[in-house]
Enzyme design. Structure first.
Site, short mmCIF file in Angstrom:
data_model
loop_
_atom_site.label_atom_id
_atom_site.label_comp_id
_atom_site.label_asym_id
_atom_site.label_seq_id
_atom_site.Cartn_x
_atom_site.Cartn_y
_atom_site.Cartn_z
N HIS A 1 -64.11 25.08 -16.90
CA HIS A 1 -64.39 24.70 -18.28
C HIS A 1 -63.75 25.66 -19.28
O HIS A 1 -64.43 26.16 -20.17
CB HIS A 1 -65.91 24.66 -18.51
CG HIS A 1 -66.62 23.57 -17.76
ND1 HIS A 1 -67.98 23.54 -17.58
CD2 HIS A 1 -66.13 22.47 -17.13
CE1 HIS A 1 -68.30 22.46 -16.88
NE2 HIS A 1 -67.19 21.80 -16.59
C1 LIG Z 1 -61.83 20.09 -11.04
C2 LIG Z 1 -62.52 19.89 -12.36
C3 LIG Z 1 -63.85 19.47 -12.40
C4 LIG Z 1 -64.48 19.28 -13.63
N1 LIG Z 1 -65.73 18.70 -13.65
C5 LIG Z 1 -66.25 18.33 -14.84
C6 LIG Z 1 -67.43 17.53 -14.89
O1 LIG Z 1 -68.00 17.13 -13.87
N2 LIG Z 1 -67.93 17.19 -16.11
C7 LIG Z 1 -67.34 17.60 -17.27
O2 LIG Z 1 -67.85 17.29 -18.34
N3 LIG Z 1 -66.20 18.34 -17.24
C8 LIG Z 1 -65.63 18.66 -16.06
N4 LIG Z 1 -64.44 19.33 -16.03
C9 LIG Z 1 -63.83 19.75 -17.30
C10 LIG Z 1 -63.18 18.63 -18.09
O3 LIG Z 1 -62.71 17.59 -17.27
C11 LIG Z 1 -62.02 19.21 -18.91
O4 LIG Z 1 -62.48 20.32 -19.62
C12 LIG Z 1 -61.46 18.21 -19.90
O5 LIG Z 1 -60.95 17.13 -19.17
C13 LIG Z 1 -60.39 18.87 -20.75
O6 LIG Z 1 -59.79 17.93 -21.59
P1 LIG Z 1 -58.47 18.29 -22.40
O7 LIG Z 1 -58.09 17.05 -23.10
O8 LIG Z 1 -58.69 19.51 -23.18
O9 LIG Z 1 -57.38 18.67 -21.29
P2 LIG Z 1 -56.83 17.78 -20.08
O10 LIG Z 1 -57.74 16.64 -19.79
O11 LIG Z 1 -56.56 18.73 -18.97
O12 LIG Z 1 -55.49 17.15 -20.64
C14 LIG Z 1 -54.32 17.85 -20.88
C15 LIG Z 1 -53.18 16.90 -20.57
O13 LIG Z 1 -52.00 17.43 -21.10
C16 LIG Z 1 -50.95 17.27 -20.17
N5 LIG Z 1 -49.95 18.30 -20.49
C17 LIG Z 1 -50.09 19.63 -20.39
N6 LIG Z 1 -48.98 20.25 -20.82
C18 LIG Z 1 -48.12 19.28 -21.19
C19 LIG Z 1 -46.80 19.30 -21.72
N7 LIG Z 1 -46.17 20.44 -21.98
N8 LIG Z 1 -46.19 18.11 -21.98
C20 LIG Z 1 -46.84 16.94 -21.76
N9 LIG Z 1 -48.09 16.87 -21.25
C21 LIG Z 1 -48.73 18.04 -20.99
C22 LIG Z 1 -51.63 17.44 -18.84
O14 LIG Z 1 -50.87 16.90 -17.78
C23 LIG Z 1 -52.94 16.73 -19.08
O15 LIG Z 1 -52.86 15.37 -18.78
C24 LIG Z 1 -63.78 19.56 -14.82
C25 LIG Z 1 -62.47 20.01 -14.79
C26 LIG Z 1 -61.82 20.16 -13.58
C27 LIG Z 1 -60.39 20.60 -13.56
#
Ligand SMILES: Cc1cc2nc3c(=O)[nH]c(=O)nc-3n(C[C@H](O)[C@H](O)[C@H](O)COP(=O)(O)OP(=O)(O)OC[C@H]3O[C@@H](n4cnc5c(N)ncnc54)[C@H](O)[C@@H]3O)c2cc1C
Length: 633
Positions: free
Chosen positions: A567
């Site tokens: 997280h």
């Molecule tokens: C294994 C795991 C288990 C988890 N379990 C839970 C849970 O049960 N419940 C919960 O609430 N949360 C959980 N989380 C946390 C939650 O899923 C994440 O914190 C949340 O998805 C983050 O969202 P975000 O949009 O910030 O980033 P992300 O969802 O990670 O999205 C970032 C996106 O940007 C893309 N990207 C990155 N760099 C570039 C670039 N330079 N060019 C183009 N694309 C790029 C990536 O490929 C990705 O698709 C978990 C996380 C993980 C990894």
């Protein structure tokens, strides 16, 4: 996407939990064009299956990051590095995550607002949680905290073995409520529900993008890796113009008529800002990157829910249960052919559960001692300053007696520096007891060393010794204690100017033993005694010098089997311009650069008290509204 246009109204970087929501919401206005650039591929059918949680990591769907080697934590792992999976796929980490649906505590959002972030208090964000949600849990039907017909479906996990009921009801026996932890009060136990549709994963790609896929103004480009945000800089202003990205072997430049929106997550959003010359001047100069904008907070303020992994309790299933071998699950049995058939033919069976869905608890341990010694009403009459005084006493006690505890380390570390507001907010609510500091996540099976070694990267020798004589037939359940509001702060920095090279991730973890002591209390409940619940008798190598029931042992254990459920937040913190560490303002616009926003988990100034996928989705829902408002006026 067939053809790339020269420019779009909005260019969104990253199609993860936040980016997918933004692309869907912004393209609701058919008069504007939206380009979503995602580095990864589309989801695969396997990722729909909840049990596949354990198999998706370290595949091509995972960025597979690691923390920098440390002498303080992750000591049982290869090279003292903890693994940090992140989704490299449309839907981002919502495709890899454990699907647990948690919003955090009301006070979390109030403390964001207390920093000057207007519009982020709980009352203001609740409508966005509700807007996103399609609650299909019977008990939530009439709740004012939930809603139907949003994009994101929320359900109970379709399968849980009987041990899950025992776990939740033993919490009840201890006097905790079993209730909706996303509703009026958080403290208590719950059966787990998740971002699920018909029992299968409901990622943000499934929830938000599939329904929008026919829109002519929404362009999604997969396997498109953004290397740089392009900023025009002159004497008067700095304005984001577009991005440079790579698809296959070709590089493209695309313009943004209105805005560039960075949603690459808490690790890669700050990385990309720094690669684009936006970050701490001294670091950029050290890396020979020309400074477009000095932003000292980029990559700083890294926070994560740290916990202890690998804790199991061995049990003897009750004789009254007819299928004793299904009382808790056996890891080795779950992917057997009969269970695959059960899923395919009857849409049921253990493949509809995950490693972490056997129940959950939110508990307040930190203030327990002082507050339980308060006579009735005494603490409630304390003013904030008096409570602050009490906290000093707590501080001194922790200082003297248990310096290895994360609570102590966290307090001492930030008490004098940045976190007064949060501390005051916590103390204000501590006497109401509904500001839990610990989350317990239960699993309904025994790890006999396989997960420790394969998933968490524990050295195989350590895993073997920790699980000695615990076999795949041992009936057990697991407990995963997490610290909800750690005060330790880490950082993300560049190791190279090559966008393909992962940045340095330094979480600065420490750990706490309170929750394990809580588990000992739980073990003594009538229900758990019935199961003869007993802790793993094998001490972890590296901590053999300590008595395994002592705080010192558990502090040592935590530094060895340091664990997280991934997280990370805070690395592009939201705050006032007067806070030099704030990267974005309350409308998520980057301070000092026009037409550039960051909208993802990185903007959280403080980590919320619970899993962060749904809070991130809420941020994106609210962010999309703010963008629409700003361009209407
Ligand atoms: C294994 C795991 C288990 C988890 N379990 C839970 C849970 O049960 N419940 C919960 O609430 N949360 C959980 N989380 C946390 C939650 O899923 C994440 O914190 C949340 O998805 C983050 O969202 P975000 O949009 O910030 O980033 P992300 O969802 O990670 O999205 C970032 C996106 O940007 C893309 N990207 C990155 N760099 C570039 C670039 N330079 N060019 C183009 N694309 C790029 C990536 O490929 C990705 O698709 C978990 C996380 C993980 C990894």
């Amino acid at each position: 996407m067939e053809k790339l246009l020269a420019q779009y109204d909005y260019v969104i970087i990253g199609g993860g939990s936040a980016g997918a929501v933004l692309a869907s919401r912004l393209s609701e206005d058919e008069n504007c064009t939206v380009l979503l650039l995602e580095a990864g591929v589309d989801e695969v059918p396997l990722s729909d299956v909840p049990w596949s949680y354990l198999t998706l990591q370290r595949t091509y769907l995972d960025w597979d990051f690691k923390t920098e080697s440390s002498s303080n934590y992750c000591l049982a792992m290869h090279n003292h590095q903890c693994r940090w999976p992140r989704g490299k796929v449309l839907g981002g980490s919502s495709v890899l995550n454990a699907m647990l649906y948690i919003r955090g505590n009301k006070r979390d959002y109030d403390s964001w607002a207390a920093l000057g972030n207007v519009g982020w208090d709980y009352e203001s964000v609740l409508p966005y949680f509700k807007r996103s949600e399609d609650a299909r849990v019977k008990e939530l039907a009439d709740s004012p905290y939930h809603k139907k017909n949003g994009y994101l479906t929320v359900e109970y996990f379709k399968y849980n073995p009987p041990i899950a009921d025992y776990i939740v009801h033993s919490g009840e026996e201890l006097g905790y409520k079993v209730h909706d932890v996303n509703g009026a009060n958080q403290t208590g136990f719950t059966h787990s529900f998740g971002t699920l549709r018909d029992g299968l994963r409901c990622s943000t790609a499934k929830a938000y993008l599939r329904p929008a896929s026919k829109r002519k103004n929404l362009y999604v480009s997969l396997e498109s890796f953004v290397e740089k945000i392009l900023v025009r800089k002159d004497d008067k202003s700095k304005v984001a113009q577009g991005v440079l990205f790579r698809k296959g072997k070709r590089r493209f430049i695309v313009g943004a008529k209105r805005e560039v929106i960075l949603s690459a997550g808490a690790i890669q959003s700050p990385q990309l800002l720094m690669l684009s010359g936006i970050g701490p001047r001294h670091h950029l100069e050290k890396m020979n990157i020309s400074v477009v904008h000095h932003a000292p907070g980029v990559g700083q303020n890294l926070q994560d829910h740290v916990g202890m992994g690998g804790i199991i309790y061995i049990i003897d299933p009750p004789h009254s249960i007819s299928e004793r071998n299904k009382f808790s699950m056996k890891l080795s049995e779950i992917t057997k052919l009969r269970n695959i058939r059960e899923m395919l033919w009857n849409s049921s069976g253990p493949l509809y559960t995950t490693a972490y869905s056997a129940g959950m608890a939110f508990l307040n341990t930190k203030y327990f001692n002082i507050l339980s010694s308060c006579q009735s009403g005494f603490c409630r009459s304390h003013s904030t300053m008096e409570l602050l005084h009490i906290s000093n006493i707590v501080l001194r006690n922790f200082d003297n007696s248990r310096l290895t505890s994360i609570v102590a380390l966290d307090f001492t570390k930030t008490f004098d520096t940045v976190n007064h507001d949060l501390l005051l907010a916590e103390l204000k609510y501590a006497d109401g007891f509904d500001y839990p500091d610990i989350q317990l996540i239960f699993s309904a099976f025994s790890d006999y060393g396989i997960l420790a070694a394969n998933l968490y990267g524990v050295e195989s020798n350590t895993a073997t010794r920790l699980y000695e004589n615990i076999t795949k037939d041992t009936q057990a359940f697991g407990i995963f204690p997490l610290l909800l509001r750690p005060r330790s702060r880490g950082f993300i920095e560049l190791k190279s100017t090559d966008p393909d090279e992962a940045p340095a991730i330094v979480p600065n973890y420490f750990e706490d033993s309170q929750s394990v002591r809580f588990m000992e209390r739980m073990r003594r409940t009538r229900l758990m005694r019935k199961l003869n619940a007993r802790s793993n008798p094998n001490p972890i190598p590296g901590c053999l010098q300590f008595d395994s029931s002592s705080d010192k042992y558990w502090a040592c254990y935590a530094r060895h089997f340091t664990s997280t459920i991934y997280h990370p937040v805070g690395t592009c913190k939201m705050g006032l311009a007067s806070d030099c560490y704030a990267v974005v303002d309350a409308r998520l616009r980057v301070h000092g650069i026009a037409r550039l926003r960051v909208i993802d988990a990185s903007i959280m100034p403080y980590l919320v008290s619970g899993n962060i996928n749904v809070p991130t989705i809420m941020i994106a829902e609210k962010g999309a509204d703010m963008i629409k408002e700003d361009w209407q006026s």
